[in-house]
Write a protein that holds these residues in place. Structure first.
Motif, mmCIF file in Angstrom:
data_model
loop_
_atom_site.group_PDB
_atom_site.id
_atom_site.type_symbol
_atom_site.label_atom_id
_atom_site.label_comp_id
_atom_site.label_asym_id
_atom_site.label_seq_id
_atom_site.Cartn_x
_atom_site.Cartn_y
_atom_site.Cartn_z
ATOM 1 N N VAL A 78 22.604 30.672 -18.195
ATOM 2 C CA VAL A 78 23.990 30.978 -17.829
ATOM 3 C C VAL A 78 24.844 30.828 -19.083
ATOM 4 N N ASP A 79 25.817 31.688 -19.249
ATOM 5 C CA ASP A 79 26.720 31.589 -20.392
ATOM 6 C C ASP A 79 27.750 30.505 -20.078
ATOM 7 N N ALA A 80 27.307 29.267 -20.180
ATOM 8 C CA ALA A 80 28.128 28.123 -19.789
ATOM 9 C C ALA A 80 29.427 28.071 -20.584
ATOM 10 N N ASP A 81 29.356 28.331 -21.871
ATOM 11 C CA ASP A 81 30.562 28.259 -22.698
ATOM 12 C C ASP A 81 31.590 29.296 -22.254
ATOM 13 N N ARG A 82 31.127 30.467 -21.847
ATOM 14 C CA ARG A 82 32.041 31.507 -21.362
ATOM 15 C C ARG A 82 32.731 31.067 -20.074
ATOM 16 N N TYR A 83 31.945 30.505 -19.136
ATOM 17 C CA TYR A 83 32.545 30.053 -17.884
ATOM 18 C C TYR A 83 33.477 28.863 -18.116
#
Length: 122
Positions: A78-83
């Protein structure tokens, strides 16, 4: 091998098994509720595995199909930094991601970023 009893069949929700032993990719277009659900499933897997392999029998008895009774690696992409950037004030999101990053690797649960997008030639 086909499960011999109905309670050995995995629980499916929206086409995904709720037991922890799998790899999941959360596409960047999903809403925050979907991301939170996947993070919570991964965190439940971490919490179970921290109890050790002996907990599998007890978990199966107490939680049935929701128990993660296998100890193979789990990867949540998951693109955690984006979320996190999209939801800077969402405390639950921040807590789940931080907890998974801190506790997950010790028990074979890894939160990873998706590979960078490949540039397409013109």
């Amino acid at each position: 091998m086909t499960p011999s009893t109905p309670d050995e069949e995995p629980l499916m929700v929206n086409g995904q098994t709720l037991r922890g032993h799998r790899n999941i990719t959360v596409e960047s277009g999903h809403d925050i509720d979907h991301v939170l659900l996947q993070l919570k499933i991964a965190l439940r897997t971490v919490a179970f595995r921290e109890q050790g392999p002996q907990a599998a029998h007890e978990a199966r008895r107490n939680f049935g199909l929701l128990a993660d009774t296998r100890m193979d690696n789990v990867t949540l992409t998951v693109d955690a930094d984006r979320y996190l950037a999209l939801h800077p004030d969402h405390q639950e999101l921040h807590t789940l991601i931080r907890t998974l990053r801190d506790r997950g690797p010790a028990v074979g649960v890894t939160l990873t970023n998706p590979p960078p997008a490949q540039a397409h030639p013109a």
